[in-house]
Design an enzyme around this catalytic site. Structure first.
Site, PDB file in Angstrom:
ATOM      1  N   LYS A 113       0.822  -1.213   0.000  1.00  0.00           N
ATOM      2  CA  LYS A 113       0.000   0.000   0.000  1.00  0.00           C
ATOM      3  C   LYS A 113       0.859   1.268   0.000  1.00  0.00           C
ATOM      4  CE  LYS A 113      -4.193  -2.132   1.169  1.00  0.00           C
ATOM      5  NZ  LYS A 113      -3.748  -3.496   1.366  1.00  0.00           N
TER       6      LYS A 113
HETATM    7  C1  LIG Z   1      -4.360  -4.638   0.742  1.00  0.00           C
HETATM    8  C2  LIG Z   1      -3.605  -5.909   0.685  1.00  0.00           C
HETATM    9  C3  LIG Z   1      -3.907  -6.928  -0.254  1.00  0.00           C
HETATM   10  C4  LIG Z   1      -5.072  -6.826  -1.215  1.00  0.00           C
HETATM   11  O1  LIG Z   1      -4.907  -5.825  -2.178  1.00  0.00           O
HETATM   12  P1  LIG Z   1      -6.163  -5.293  -3.031  1.00  0.00           P
HETATM   13  O2  LIG Z   1      -5.669  -4.113  -3.747  1.00  0.00           O
HETATM   14  O3  LIG Z   1      -7.221  -4.959  -2.005  1.00  0.00           O
HETATM   15  O4  LIG Z   1      -6.589  -6.410  -3.918  1.00  0.00           O
HETATM   16  C5  LIG Z   1      -3.116  -8.059  -0.282  1.00  0.00           C
HETATM   17  N1  LIG Z   1      -2.089  -8.221   0.595  1.00  0.00           N
HETATM   18  C6  LIG Z   1      -1.770  -7.279   1.499  1.00  0.00           C
HETATM   19  C7  LIG Z   1      -0.643  -7.537   2.433  1.00  0.00           C
HETATM   20  C8  LIG Z   1      -2.506  -6.096   1.589  1.00  0.00           C
HETATM   21  O5  LIG Z   1      -2.193  -5.162   2.520  1.00  0.00           O
END
Ligand SMILES: *Cc1c(COP(=O)(O)O)cnc(C)c1O
Length: 470
Positions: A113
């Site tokens: 993120k």
């Molecule tokens: C947010 C997240 C995901 C999922 O990503 P999306 O964009 O919601 O599909 C997968 N793994 C981790 C560690 C995350 O923080």
């Protein structure tokens, strides 16, 4: 470039307006009216650029109404060795069997993120300064998003953050990542309740239009188009480095929850990159079911399983609406009808849509259960000497099952240090931590515990707004 709503109900706006608004006023999500005209030859010509300069090329094509120099400065500051730990920013590590691990989680909160949030914090700050405006972000988090947003907003003059988290229900590591922040523009509120109550409180704060306007309240959540734009860059980066021959295809396995990460990949594909996607879910397999059957059937909150890959524990996938819009050739009225049907019946069926039926050429899906992830963590640790987290393990497991011959790129979405309990189960030992985070849990914490009560949240928002002079 102009942005329209997936529900077709609002006039087009520019990139900066779409970024600051987040959600479109008709309840839809902003998407570009048309994609920038780029061809593979032009993309190839970017192969020698560093990550920050590649990001500038890609993002400025989506952000035509922002000054290119502002975008370039934000990219250079965000995608730097100081923030992401190396000049490569997104290193690719070779595993056995023509498999690669694309390391997206070297940012300050150890999850992918940060790739989008670190840029967004800077773009928001620059745009708000230009407009002479401030923004007060009120959000709720079950762990990853809140800490990523807070770390991205540290030191930003025009943005402040009130983040609600459920008391005692985020991991000690995630709590420490948020609560150890000691900054005047960041307020942590621990709600005596569960995550859904925190989220309902944020919705209630936002439902009061007068209060919202008086304190310039906004959001930086996962449906923000600017986050998608930032995530397109690493698909281009990986293709430029790992495609087998000029213009060859790569396969990418993506652990998926809200469909934000992989959606950015599908946009990269529409720009011309030959990429085959392998979507991976955990036990919460709403999206795997859709790609196998054409039926999108959202779950209720009590049908969501609590798993060892908690960032993928979702009842519905918020970014998926953009993909459905694309499948319908940009027909907002059709999407609007489908979402009305979804609200009434909890599902819709696209199995007879020809665009759905041709997907299997380039998008396949699968899911994993806990034992698959634990075994994958063990297998990759023993076979490759590389430690992966349970979300990344989900992608590797599904990717290796559904791959064709040719390189397979597995996206790393978090570092194992964030999910110690599962690593101990798999390997009998704690995952190592990056140097700067050793002892994180013993730093002083800055958090106010409040009842799950709207008046209490509002008074905290008012107090912060008053301190910030807004
Ligand atoms: C947010 C997240 C995901 C999922 O990503 P999306 O964009 O919601 O599909 C997968 N793994 C981790 C560690 C995350 O923080």
């Amino acid at each position: 470039m102009r942005y329209v709503s997936t529900r077709g109900g609002v006039p087009p706006v520019g990139f900066a307006d779409a970024m600051i608004a987040g959600l479109a006023p008709d309840g839809g999500l902003y998407v570009p009216q048309e994609l920038p005209a780029i061809d593979l030859a032009e993309i190839r010509s970017w192969s020698t650029l560093c990550y920050a300069d590649l990001a500038t090329e890609v993002i400025s094509r989506f952000a035509g109404d922002m000054d290119r120099a502002v975008v370039a400065a934000a990219c250079r500051q965000a995608y730097s060795a100081e923030v992401f730990g190396s000049t490569e920013v997104v290193p690719a590590v070779a595993l056995m069997d023509d498999t690669w691990l694309l390391r997206l989680s070297n940012g300050p909160t150890l999850a992918f993120k940060d790739m989008a949030m670190q840029l967004l914090g800077r773009l928001f700050d620059a745009e708000l300064a230009r407009r002479g405006e401030r923004l007060l972000v009120v959000g709720a988090t079950s762990g990853d998003t809140g800490s990523s947003a807070e770390h991205a907003m540290i030191g930003r003059k025009n943005i402040s953050v009130v983040m609600l988290s459920p008391l005692g229900r985020v991991s000690p590591f995630q709590a420490a990542q948020m609560y150890s922040i000691d900054e005047p523009n960041i307020v942590n509120l621990a709600i005596d309740g569960v995550f859904d109550e925190a989220q309902d409180l944020v919705k209630a704060v936002n439902a009061d239009a007068a209060f919202k306007a008086a304190h310039s309240i906004g959001a930086v959540n996962s449906i923000n188009w600017a986050r998608v734009a930032a995530q397109i860059v690493y698909y281009v980066w990986a293709w430029l480095r790992l495609a087998p021959e000029p213009d060859g295809e790569i396969q990418m396995a993506v652990p998926t929850g809200n469909f934000g990460n992989i959606y950015a990949g599908t946009v990269a594909r529409r720009l011309g990159l030959p990429i085959r996607f392998i979507l991976a879910t955990n036990e919460n397999d709403v999206l795997d079911e859709f790609f196998r059957t054409g039926v999108y059937r959202v779950r209720s909150k009590d049908q969501v399983a609590v798993t060892s890959s908690p960032s993928m524990d979702i009842a519905k996938a918020s970014n998926f609406e953009r993909f459905v819009f694309d499948l319908h050739g940009g027909d907002g009225a059709a999407v609007s009808r489908l979402w009305s049907q979804l609200h009434e019946t909890g599902q819709f069926d696209l199995s007879s849509l020809s665009a759905f039926n041709s997907l299997s050429d380039w998008m396949v899906s699968g899911s994993s259960v806990h034992d698959n992830r634990v075994e994958t963590i063990r297998r990759i640790a023993v076979g490759d000497g590389v430690l992966v987290d349970p979300h990344t393990a989900d992608g590797i497991f599904v990717g290796q099952q559904l791959r064709r011959p040719g390189p397979l790129v597995c996206l790393e979405t978090a570092q194992p240090a964030k999910f110690g309990a599962t690593i101990i189960e798999a390997l009998g030992q704690d995952p190592p931590r990056p140097d700067g985070l050793v002892g994180l849990e013993s730093l002083p914490q800055h958090v106010t515990v409040i009842d799950a009560d709207l008046a209490a949240v509002r008074s905290q928002v008012e107090a912060l707004a008053a301190r910030q002079g807004g």
